[in-house]
Design a protein around this motif. Sequence first.
Motif, PDB file in Angstrom:
ATOM      1  N   UNK A  41       5.325   0.176 -21.357  1.00  0.00           N
ATOM      2  CA  UNK A  41       3.965   0.272 -21.912  1.00  0.00           C
ATOM      3  C   UNK A  41       3.002  -0.769 -21.384  1.00  0.00           C
ATOM      4  N   UNK A  42       3.509  -1.875 -20.834  1.00  0.00           N
ATOM      5  CA  UNK A  42       2.605  -2.927 -20.358  1.00  0.00           C
ATOM      6  C   UNK A  42       2.389  -2.884 -18.852  1.00  0.00           C
ATOM      7  N   UNK A  43       2.877  -1.829 -18.192  1.00  0.00           N
ATOM      8  CA  UNK A  43       2.680  -1.711 -16.752  1.00  0.00           C
ATOM      9  C   UNK A  43       1.365  -1.000 -16.451  1.00  0.00           C
ATOM     10  N   UNK A  44       0.495  -1.669 -15.738  1.00  0.00           N
ATOM     11  CA  UNK A  44      -0.794  -1.113 -15.328  1.00  0.00           C
ATOM     12  C   UNK A  44      -0.737  -0.889 -13.820  1.00  0.00           C
ATOM     13  N   UNK A  45      -0.604   0.366 -13.409  1.00  0.00           N
ATOM     14  CA  UNK A  45      -0.532   0.679 -11.984  1.00  0.00           C
ATOM     15  C   UNK A  45      -1.942   0.644 -11.392  1.00  0.00           C
ATOM     16  N   UNK A  46      -2.081  -0.089 -10.278  1.00  0.00           N
ATOM     17  CA  UNK A  46      -3.396  -0.282  -9.684  1.00  0.00           C
ATOM     18  C   UNK A  46      -3.615   0.529  -8.417  1.00  0.00           C
ATOM     19  N   UNK A  47      -2.544   0.846  -7.669  1.00  0.00           N
ATOM     20  CA  UNK A  47      -2.725   1.624  -6.448  1.00  0.00           C
ATOM     21  C   UNK A  47      -1.423   2.300  -6.059  1.00  0.00           C
ATOM     22  N   UNK A  48      -1.566   3.316  -5.191  1.00  0.00           N
ATOM     23  CA  UNK A  48      -0.438   4.115  -4.731  1.00  0.00           C
ATOM     24  C   UNK A  48      -0.434   4.145  -3.210  1.00  0.00           C
ATOM     25  N   UNK A  49       0.764   4.291  -2.638  1.00  0.00           N
ATOM     26  CA  UNK A  49       0.883   4.462  -1.193  1.00  0.00           C
ATOM     27  C   UNK A  49       2.091   5.346  -0.911  1.00  0.00           C
ATOM     28  N   UNK A  50       1.863   6.433  -0.165  1.00  0.00           N
ATOM     29  CA  UNK A  50       2.971   7.306   0.244  1.00  0.00           C
ATOM     30  C   UNK A  50       3.516   6.814   1.569  1.00  0.00           C
ATOM     31  N   UNK A  51       4.788   6.432   1.562  1.00  0.00           N
ATOM     32  CA  UNK A  51       5.452   5.968   2.783  1.00  0.00           C
ATOM     33  C   UNK A  51       6.177   7.145   3.415  1.00  0.00           C
ATOM     34  N   UNK A  52       5.581   7.669   4.488  1.00  0.00           N
ATOM     35  CA  UNK A  52       6.148   8.843   5.146  1.00  0.00           C
ATOM     36  C   UNK A  52       7.443   8.523   5.884  1.00  0.00           C
ATOM     37  N   UNK A  53       7.714   7.219   6.116  1.00  0.00           N
ATOM     38  CA  UNK A  53       8.929   6.844   6.832  1.00  0.00           C
ATOM     39  C   UNK A  53      10.191   7.210   6.061  1.00  0.00           C
ATOM     40  N   UNK A  54      10.123   7.102   4.743  1.00  0.00           N
ATOM     41  CA  UNK A  54      11.307   7.429   3.941  1.00  0.00           C
ATOM     42  C   UNK A  54      10.983   8.356   2.770  1.00  0.00           C
ATOM     43  N   UNK A  55       9.838   9.038   2.831  1.00  0.00           N
ATOM     44  CA  UNK A  55       9.429   9.970   1.769  1.00  0.00           C
ATOM     45  C   UNK A  55       9.509   9.318   0.395  1.00  0.00           C
ATOM     46  N   UNK A  56       8.832   8.194   0.259  1.00  0.00           N
ATOM     47  CA  UNK A  56       8.832   7.493  -1.017  1.00  0.00           C
ATOM     48  C   UNK A  56       7.406   7.180  -1.434  1.00  0.00           C
ATOM     49  N   UNK A  57       7.227   6.921  -2.727  1.00  0.00           N
ATOM     50  CA  UNK A  57       5.931   6.512  -3.246  1.00  0.00           C
ATOM     51  C   UNK A  57       6.027   5.057  -3.675  1.00  0.00           C
ATOM     52  N   UNK A  58       5.094   4.243  -3.177  1.00  0.00           N
ATOM     53  CA  UNK A  58       5.037   2.834  -3.549  1.00  0.00           C
ATOM     54  C   UNK A  58       3.934   2.657  -4.589  1.00  0.00           C
ATOM     55  N   UNK A  59       4.278   2.028  -5.698  1.00  0.00           N
ATOM     56  CA  UNK A  59       3.289   1.699  -6.724  1.00  0.00           C
ATOM     57  C   UNK A  59       3.064   0.184  -6.720  1.00  0.00           C
ATOM     58  N   UNK A  60       1.811  -0.205  -6.907  1.00  0.00           N
ATOM     59  CA  UNK A  60       1.441  -1.613  -7.011  1.00  0.00           C
ATOM     60  C   UNK A  60       0.873  -1.821  -8.408  1.00  0.00           C
TER      61      UNK A  60
END
Length: 441
Positions: free
Chosen positions: A82-101
């Motif tokens: 509940x205390x996680x505030x996601x600020x940005x997203x990045x799709x890494x095509x190298x390994x088909x993953x989503x990075x959250x910041x």
Amino acid sequence: MSTRGARSSGPERFRNMQLQEEFDTYDQNVNLTLQSQFLTKKSKIIEIVAAKDMIFALAQSGLCAAFSRTTNQHICFLNLSPDEIIRSLFYNKNDDSLITVSFYASDHFSFLKCRTTPIEYIRRNQLDVGIPLFETEPLKWPGFVEFDDVNGKVLTYSAQDSIYKVFDLKNYNFLYQISDKNVQEIKISPGTILLIFERTPSHVPLQILSIEDGSVLKTFNHLLHKNKKVDFIEQFNEKLLVKQESENLQILDVRSLELTEVSSTDFLTPSAFIFLYEKNLFLTFRNRTVAVWNFRGELVTSFEDHLLWHPDCSSNNIYITSEQDLIISYCKAHDPYHPPLPSPSPSGEPPGDASVGSINMSNIITGKCIAKISACDPELQIRPTGRGETGRSSIRSTVHEALEDVTALFYDEDKNEIYTGNKYGLVHVWSNLSYPRRACM
């Protein structure tokens, strides 16, 4: 592997686009277990990312929802607590993953935390397999993390010890670090890093590094006009762009030292740049207008019908296709069935309807608007694809409402679909079933 058709930049690509789906980030039918004052209050969508038939919508509150375009169902929230505030997203095509910041309330929203999760596991709602990244890096504000898809690198900055570090985007291995308290700014371009040091009254020291290993390629000083602030310093390959207040734009070839100047009356300081690596051109954004320039300082394109809706140029509401032939933006609507709209007011606000814009697709080289999604179009309809066992539509908005206050935009080139988010936390899917889908292998 993907293949493109020969009609990739033609207007037929977007012909007969219809409103086909609507997703609600704050759907009351979804069990929102994240009971937090930051996450339960509706807010606008600020970023949309799509990959592998998945749509990720990030709200300004920090809530991030994942939807399946295959089933048209809400899959999960990417916030693990509940205390996680996601600020940005990045799709890494190298390994088909989503990075959250993200930020966390538990550390007073002071430190950035990064996590990578394979798309396939998000599809299964198995978020616990996500792996934290850069845990040893104290990314406290004004520290940052930057993902560079062009070079396949990640740049982090620790403000407390003035250290930049470069990592490999393929495996997140540490490559090298840059430690110099006199570095004021750092710029990344294909193959190189530009270090901008603290200026003197007469010049600014600069250094160009290889982005692969951090080795020094060139060190030099660029002369400045005394007592004039620097509007910007940008680098693109071997070209250095320098602009000072009320002075001409300077384009320096750092290899040959050839200097080109563009009159300050012809080139006004823009609010943002986008470099077109494939075309050896760059876009400038100023007062809602877009222009294309080459590195000889010549204006290549001004757009005939592409007045941006938002005064700030955010990459989250502008999309450049991978071939860099089209720009897709949320623009001020122009109704071809009524007299032309007046020019923008002195305040900079768009004329006409204060809430409804259009999605314009324009050719970057010619400046021509080749297609648009507009509420003024009598052929634009709601054609839901249906969902669930009942096949009933989830769309509650009208076309007019779906085009109100669009705050984020993404174009899925593989599916030929446009996704827009608005201030109510809704995501709309604009699709054309008649256009052949690109084959993905």
